[in-house]
Design an enzyme around this catalytic site. Structure first.
Site, PDB file in Angstrom:
ATOM      1  N   ASP A  82       0.865  -1.185   0.000  1.00 27.86           N
ATOM      2  CA  ASP A  82       0.000   0.000   0.000  1.00 27.86           C
ATOM      3  C   ASP A  82       0.899   1.230   0.000  1.00 27.86           C
ATOM      4  O   ASP A  82       2.090   1.140   0.283  1.00 27.86           O
ATOM      5  CB  ASP A  82      -0.896  -0.009   1.254  1.00 27.86           C
ATOM      6  CG  ASP A  82      -1.773   1.222   1.338  1.00 27.86           C
ATOM      7  OD1 ASP A  82      -2.434   1.547   0.329  1.00 27.86           O
ATOM      8  OD2 ASP A  82      -1.781   1.892   2.384  1.00 27.86           O
ATOM      9  N   SER A  83       0.300   2.394  -0.251  1.00 25.90           N
ATOM     10  CA  SER A  83       1.038   3.653  -0.194  1.00 25.90           C
ATOM     11  C   SER A  83       1.525   3.943   1.228  1.00 25.90           C
ATOM     12  O   SER A  83       2.427   4.751   1.410  1.00 25.90           O
ATOM     13  CB  SER A  83       0.127   4.785  -0.647  1.00 25.90           C
ATOM     14  OG  SER A  83      -1.055   4.798   0.131  1.00 25.90           O
ATOM     15  N   CYS A 142      -3.719  -0.917  -2.098  1.00 27.85           N
ATOM     16  CA  CYS A 142      -3.971   0.502  -2.358  1.00 27.85           C
ATOM     17  C   CYS A 142      -4.939   0.662  -3.540  1.00 27.85           C
ATOM     18  O   CYS A 142      -4.672   0.193  -4.652  1.00 27.85           O
ATOM     19  CB  CYS A 142      -2.650   1.190  -2.680  1.00 27.85           C
ATOM     20  SG  CYS A 142      -2.821   2.953  -2.951  1.00 27.85           S
ATOM     21  N   GLU A 149      -6.390   8.718   9.916  1.00 32.13           N
ATOM     22  CA  GLU A 149      -5.078   8.548  10.546  1.00 32.13           C
ATOM     23  C   GLU A 149      -5.006   9.265  11.889  1.00 32.13           C
ATOM     24  O   GLU A 149      -4.329   8.813  12.804  1.00 32.13           O
ATOM     25  CB  GLU A 149      -3.958   9.028   9.606  1.00 32.13           C
ATOM     26  CG  GLU A 149      -3.861   8.134   8.398  1.00 32.13           C
ATOM     27  CD  GLU A 149      -2.513   8.160   7.692  1.00 32.13           C
ATOM     28  OE1 GLU A 149      -1.583   8.848   8.150  1.00 32.13           O
ATOM     29  OE2 GLU A 149      -2.422   7.471   6.658  1.00 32.13           O
ATOM     30  N   CYS A 183     -11.182   3.133  -0.744  1.00 31.00           N
ATOM     31  CA  CYS A 183      -9.911   3.642  -0.224  1.00 31.00           C
ATOM     32  C   CYS A 183      -9.608   2.862   1.045  1.00 31.00           C
ATOM     33  O   CYS A 183     -10.525   2.581   1.839  1.00 31.00           O
ATOM     34  CB  CYS A 183     -10.017   5.136   0.075  1.00 31.00           C
ATOM     35  SG  CYS A 183      -8.555   5.815   0.886  1.00 31.00           S
ATOM     36  N   HIS A 202      -8.460   3.630   3.803  1.00 36.95           N
ATOM     37  CA  HIS A 202      -8.725   4.268   5.098  1.00 36.95           C
ATOM     38  C   HIS A 202     -10.203   4.312   5.484  1.00 36.95           C
ATOM     39  O   HIS A 202     -10.533   4.509   6.642  1.00 36.95           O
ATOM     40  CB  HIS A 202      -8.224   5.713   5.073  1.00 36.95           C
ATOM     41  CG  HIS A 202      -6.735   5.846   5.084  1.00 36.95           C
ATOM     42  ND1 HIS A 202      -5.940   5.297   4.108  1.00 36.95           N
ATOM     43  CD2 HIS A 202      -5.905   6.459   5.958  1.00 36.95           C
ATOM     44  CE1 HIS A 202      -4.668   5.584   4.378  1.00 36.95           C
ATOM     45  NE2 HIS A 202      -4.628   6.289   5.494  1.00 36.95           N
TER      46      HIS A 202
HETATM   47  N1  DGL Z   1      -3.986   3.835   0.196  1.00 40.83           N
HETATM   48  C1  DGL Z   1      -4.602   4.895  -0.564  1.00 40.83           C
HETATM   49  C2  DGL Z   1      -5.785   4.323  -1.337  1.00 40.83           C
HETATM   50  O1  DGL Z   1      -6.382   3.326  -0.968  1.00 40.83           O
HETATM   51  C3  DGL Z   1      -5.043   6.023   0.334  1.00 40.83           C
HETATM   52  C4  DGL Z   1      -3.907   6.859   0.890  1.00 40.83           C
HETATM   53  C5  DGL Z   1      -3.121   7.589  -0.170  1.00 40.83           C
HETATM   54  O2  DGL Z   1      -3.610   8.560  -0.764  1.00 40.83           O
HETATM   55  O3  DGL Z   1      -1.989   7.167  -0.414  1.00 40.83           O
HETATM   56  O4  DGL Z   1      -6.119   4.850  -2.362  1.00 40.83           O
END
Ligand code: DGL
Length: 271
Positions: free
Chosen positions: A15-16, A78, A157, A189, A191
């Site tokens: 993931d990012s 991600c 977060e 997403c 989050h």
């Molecule tokens: N993990 C990213 C997503 O699911 C969200 C956080 C980011 O913008 O890196 O798109």
């Protein structure tokens, strides 16, 4: 290589940043005997507002890191990467790859009764139209409305899950989708499952929320069987966490996303 060795290799998840731990949580719940190597690109997060070109470059490097850990398959947790760079991951991976878009789209297309689906995600995910295209390919009669909700990432977060400010922002983003009378909403997403209750409260029970991470875990479950990659061991799985930077409060935030203690988190070499 014997099949047994192949099957006991870990699933690579990236993931990012930290958000992909919601996908790891879903995988651990569904597949408790699968070993996992997780990589979160915490030095370069967020990906959601970056150009597709940059996200593709990062995705290639993230994939190479997991490949260097000899994973048997890769799950792209991600949504942004899954939207704009899945083919890059497939090219670099040399193992089966699953992203979160198609599983989330399938779950939404199956759940909707009125064929009115909402999708929320980062700016990059929504701009790519990846969910809309996938849903409409599955059911061309479905109408899809989408909305980028970039403020949800920092709110999740920060742990602002039960705050008035979060409720106001959620209402601002989501009320137009409610007016469109959607009956299904894809949480597109990593989050957003953290903010599930706040999101649900805007719809007051009128929309079913689809967690792409959970839908992906179900898809991975099926893939492991189909590809004969399921770990036959009934030992407790080994889950390893790597990040490209250790941000402030990483463990605290990570435990909220994973829903349990994180254990050791290591800095990934090469980032
Ligand atoms: N993990 C990213 C997503 O699911 C969200 C956080 C980011 O913008 O890196 O798109």
């Amino acid at each position: 290589m014997s099949p047994k060795t192949r099957q006991s290799k870990p699933i690579g998840v990236f993931d990012s940043g930290i958000g992909g731990l919601t996908v790891v949580k879903a995988l651990m719940r569904r597949l408790p005997h699968e070993n996992i190597v997780y990589f979160g690109d915490t030095a370069r997060v967020p990906y959601g507002a970056k150009s597709a070109q940059v996200v593709r470059e990062y995705a290639a490097q993230d994939t190479d890191f997991l490949v260097s850990h000899d994973v048997k398959m890769i799950v792209v947790a991600c949504n942004t990467v899954s939207s704009v760079a899945l083919e890059v991951v497939q090219k670099h991976a040399k193992v089966p790859v699953e992203g979160v878009i198609l599983p989330g789209a399938k779950a939404a297309a199956n759940a909707t009764k009125k064929k009115r689906i909402g999708v929320i995600g980062t700016i990059g995910t929504i701009a790519s139209n990846a969910y809309t295209n996938a849903i409409r390919q599955l059911d061309s009669s479905a109408s899809v409305v989408s909305q980028a909700c970039p403020l949800f990432v920092p709110l999740a977060e920060e742990g602002w899950i039960d705050r008035e400010a979060t409720r106001l922002i959620a209402r601002e983003y989501l009320f137009p989708l409610k007016l469109q009378k959607i009956d299904t909403l894809v949480l597109g997403c990593t989050h957003y499952p953290i903010l599930r209750d706040v999101i649900q409260s805007v719809f007051d029970g009128s929309a079913e929320l689809i967690d792409s991470g959970e839908a992906t875990a179900a898809e991975v479950d099926g893939m492991l069987t189909d590809l004969d990659l399921r770990n036959k061991s009934d030992q407790k799985a080994n889950v390893q966490f790597f990040v490209s930077d250790i941000p402030h409060k990483f463990t605290e935030i990570g435990e909220r996303f994973l829903g349990q203690k994180l254990g050791r988190v290591r800095r990934a070499a090469g980032f």
